[in-house]
Design a protein around this motif. Structure first.
Motif, PDB file in Angstrom:
ATOM      1  N   PRO A  12      64.658  -6.945  53.468  1.00 53.89           N
ATOM      2  CA  PRO A  12      64.810  -8.050  54.414  1.00 53.89           C
ATOM      3  C   PRO A  12      65.699  -9.189  53.912  1.00 53.89           C
ATOM      4  O   PRO A  12      66.207  -9.968  54.701  1.00 53.89           O
ATOM      5  N   GLY A  13      65.928  -9.280  52.627  1.00 58.28           N
ATOM      6  CA  GLY A  13      66.758 -10.355  52.089  1.00 58.28           C
ATOM      7  C   GLY A  13      68.245 -10.074  52.145  1.00 58.28           C
ATOM      8  O   GLY A  13      69.047 -10.904  51.727  1.00 58.28           O
ATOM      9  N   THR A  14      68.628  -8.916  52.668  1.00 62.05           N
ATOM     10  CA  THR A  14      70.035  -8.536  52.745  1.00 62.05           C
ATOM     11  C   THR A  14      70.479  -8.527  54.198  1.00 62.05           C
ATOM     12  O   THR A  14      69.800  -7.974  55.059  1.00 62.05           O
ATOM     13  N   ASP A  15      71.617  -9.152  54.466  1.00 59.28           N
ATOM     14  CA  ASP A  15      72.178  -9.145  55.817  1.00 59.28           C
ATOM     15  C   ASP A  15      73.075  -7.912  55.940  1.00 59.28           C
ATOM     16  O   ASP A  15      74.275  -7.961  55.674  1.00 59.28           O
ATOM     17  N   HIS A  16      72.474  -6.802  56.321  1.00 56.64           N
ATOM     18  CA  HIS A  16      73.160  -5.523  56.372  1.00 56.64           C
ATOM     19  C   HIS A  16      74.289  -5.517  57.398  1.00 56.64           C
ATOM     20  O   HIS A  16      75.355  -4.950  57.138  1.00 56.64           O
ATOM     21  N   ALA A  17      74.057  -6.125  58.541  1.00 58.17           N
ATOM     22  CA  ALA A  17      75.097  -6.168  59.579  1.00 58.17           C
ATOM     23  C   ALA A  17      76.302  -6.964  59.083  1.00 58.17           C
ATOM     24  O   ALA A  17      77.451  -6.551  59.288  1.00 58.17           O
ATOM     25  N   TRP A  18      76.053  -8.082  58.424  1.00 52.73           N
ATOM     26  CA  TRP A  18      77.139  -8.901  57.885  1.00 52.73           C
ATOM     27  C   TRP A  18      77.929  -8.124  56.832  1.00 52.73           C
ATOM     28  O   TRP A  18      79.159  -8.187  56.787  1.00 52.73           O
ATOM     29  N   GLN A  19      77.233  -7.365  55.996  1.00 49.97           N
ATOM     30  CA  GLN A  19      77.917  -6.576  54.976  1.00 49.97           C
ATOM     31  C   GLN A  19      78.874  -5.580  55.643  1.00 49.97           C
ATOM     32  O   GLN A  19      80.029  -5.462  55.229  1.00 49.97           O
ATOM     33  N   LEU A  78      85.744   3.815  51.479  1.00 50.74           N
ATOM     34  CA  LEU A  78      84.371   3.413  51.201  1.00 50.74           C
ATOM     35  C   LEU A  78      83.480   4.103  52.220  1.00 50.74           C
ATOM     36  O   LEU A  78      83.636   3.904  53.424  1.00 50.74           O
ATOM     37  N   VAL A  79      82.564   4.935  51.747  1.00 52.96           N
ATOM     38  CA  VAL A  79      81.594   5.592  52.626  1.00 52.96           C
ATOM     39  C   VAL A  79      80.276   4.855  52.425  1.00 52.96           C
ATOM     40  O   VAL A  79      79.684   4.895  51.350  1.00 52.96           O
ATOM     41  N   VAL A  80      79.841   4.175  53.464  1.00 49.86           N
ATOM     42  CA  VAL A  80      78.675   3.306  53.386  1.00 49.86           C
ATOM     43  C   VAL A  80      77.491   3.995  54.057  1.00 49.86           C
ATOM     44  O   VAL A  80      77.550   4.354  55.229  1.00 49.86           O
ATOM     45  N   CYS A  81      76.436   4.183  53.302  1.00 49.47           N
ATOM     46  CA  CYS A  81      75.230   4.816  53.829  1.00 49.47           C
ATOM     47  C   CYS A  81      74.533   3.854  54.786  1.00 49.47           C
ATOM     48  O   CYS A  81      74.333   2.675  54.487  1.00 49.47           O
ATOM     49  N   ARG A  82      74.151   4.384  55.925  1.00 48.67           N
ATOM     50  CA  ARG A  82      73.388   3.615  56.907  1.00 48.67           C
ATOM     51  C   ARG A  82      72.329   4.510  57.520  1.00 48.67           C
ATOM     52  O   ARG A  82      72.170   4.609  58.719  1.00 48.67           O
ATOM     53  N   GLY A  83      71.603   5.214  56.649  1.00 47.14           N
ATOM     54  CA  GLY A  83      70.576   6.154  57.085  1.00 47.14           C
ATOM     55  C   GLY A  83      69.212   5.500  57.159  1.00 47.14           C
ATOM     56  O   GLY A  83      69.067   4.340  57.520  1.00 47.14           O
ATOM     57  N   CYS A  84      68.223   6.231  56.734  1.00 44.38           N
ATOM     58  CA  CYS A  84      66.834   5.790  56.879  1.00 44.38           C
ATOM     59  C   CYS A  84      66.499   4.560  56.041  1.00 44.38           C
ATOM     60  O   CYS A  84      65.699   3.734  56.445  1.00 44.38           O
ATOM     61  N   CYS A  85      67.090   4.441  54.871  1.00 48.90           N
ATOM     62  CA  CYS A  85      66.752   3.339  53.961  1.00 48.90           C
ATOM     63  C   CYS A  85      67.888   2.334  53.812  1.00 48.90           C
ATOM     64  O   CYS A  85      67.669   1.134  53.826  1.00 48.90           O
ATOM     65  N   CYS A  86      69.084   2.842  53.631  1.00 52.50           N
ATOM     66  CA  CYS A  86      70.241   1.957  53.475  1.00 52.50           C
ATOM     67  C   CYS A  86      70.507   1.248  54.801  1.00 52.50           C
ATOM     68  O   CYS A  86      70.487   1.866  55.862  1.00 52.50           O
ATOM     69  N   GLY A  87      70.744  -0.024  54.721  1.00 55.98           N
ATOM     70  CA  GLY A  87      70.991  -0.784  55.929  1.00 55.98           C
ATOM     71  C   GLY A  87      69.737  -1.120  56.710  1.00 55.98           C
ATOM     72  O   GLY A  87      69.798  -1.607  57.830  1.00 55.98           O
ATOM     73  N   ASN A  88      68.572  -0.878  56.119  1.00 53.04           N
ATOM     74  CA  ASN A  88      67.311  -1.085  56.807  1.00 53.04           C
ATOM     75  C   ASN A  88      66.746  -2.463  56.467  1.00 53.04           C
ATOM     76  O   ASN A  88      66.285  -2.689  55.345  1.00 53.04           O
ATOM     77  N   PRO A  89      66.769  -3.392  57.426  1.00 52.20           N
ATOM     78  CA  PRO A  89      66.262  -4.743  57.147  1.00 52.20           C
ATOM     79  C   PRO A  89      64.767  -4.795  56.862  1.00 52.20           C
ATOM     80  O   PRO A  89      64.285  -5.732  56.240  1.00 52.20           O
ATOM     81  N   ARG A  90      64.009  -3.771  57.278  1.00 52.38           N
ATOM     82  CA  ARG A  90      62.582  -3.753  56.949  1.00 52.38           C
ATOM     83  C   ARG A  90      62.372  -3.431  55.474  1.00 52.38           C
ATOM     84  O   ARG A  90      61.452  -3.930  54.842  1.00 52.38           O
ATOM     85  N   LYS A  91      63.231  -2.587  54.916  1.00 54.60           N
ATOM     86  CA  LYS A  91      63.114  -2.224  53.507  1.00 54.60           C
ATOM     87  C   LYS A  91      63.672  -3.328  52.608  1.00 54.60           C
ATOM     88  O   LYS A  91      63.122  -3.613  51.553  1.00 54.60           O
TER      89      LYS A  91
END
Length: 130
Positions: free
Chosen positions: A26-33, A11-24
């Motif tokens: 905010p309802g997703t717990d990116h760190a928990w994912q 699994l290659v998970v994007c964590r760039g400018c938009c993916c994983g961005n809590p400002r974009k």
């Protein structure tokens, strides 16, 4: 080092400018994912692994996860599958289940996960990291 003959589903998970961005998103717990993906990979006994990438490209479909087939999956015709809008626990559950079952070429994704498949961008100059 994992030999190509034994490479697991990845699994290659994007964590760039938009993916994983809590400002974009905010309802997703990116760190928990990410914690959950890594914990399940560690508990999988080597059936699948997780990597991150700085940017996979289709930012308008964030969060993006690419499911790369294992060596066995590739031999069976499986190809990298791009999943967009991977923002909730249901999607994460489906991705984890599919990877644990073998991923592309080995197992079928759930019908709901298949609805989230997206087309990959034409250019891939992505650098993955662990």
């Amino acid at each position: 080092m994992i030999r190509a003959a034994n490479r697991p589903c990845t699994l290659v998970v994007c964590r760039g400018c938009c993916c994983g961005n809590p400002r974009k998103y905010p309802g997703t717990d990116h760190a928990w994912q990410m914690e959950r993906l890594r914990a399940e990979a560690a508990a999988s006994g080597g059936r699948f692994e997780v990597r991150t990438a700085d940017c996979l490209g289709p930012c308008d479909q964030a969060n993006v996860i690419v499911v790369q087939p294992s060596t066995a999956g590739r031999r069976a015709g499986g190809r990298a599958t791009w999943i967009g809008f991977a923002l909730d626990d249901d999607c994460t559950d489906d991705v984890l289940r599919w990877a644990a079952d073998g991923g592309p070429g080995v197992a079928e994704p759930s019908a709901t996960l298949a609805l989230q498949f997206i087309r990959p961008p034409r250019e891939t100059g992505v650098r993955a990291r662990r």
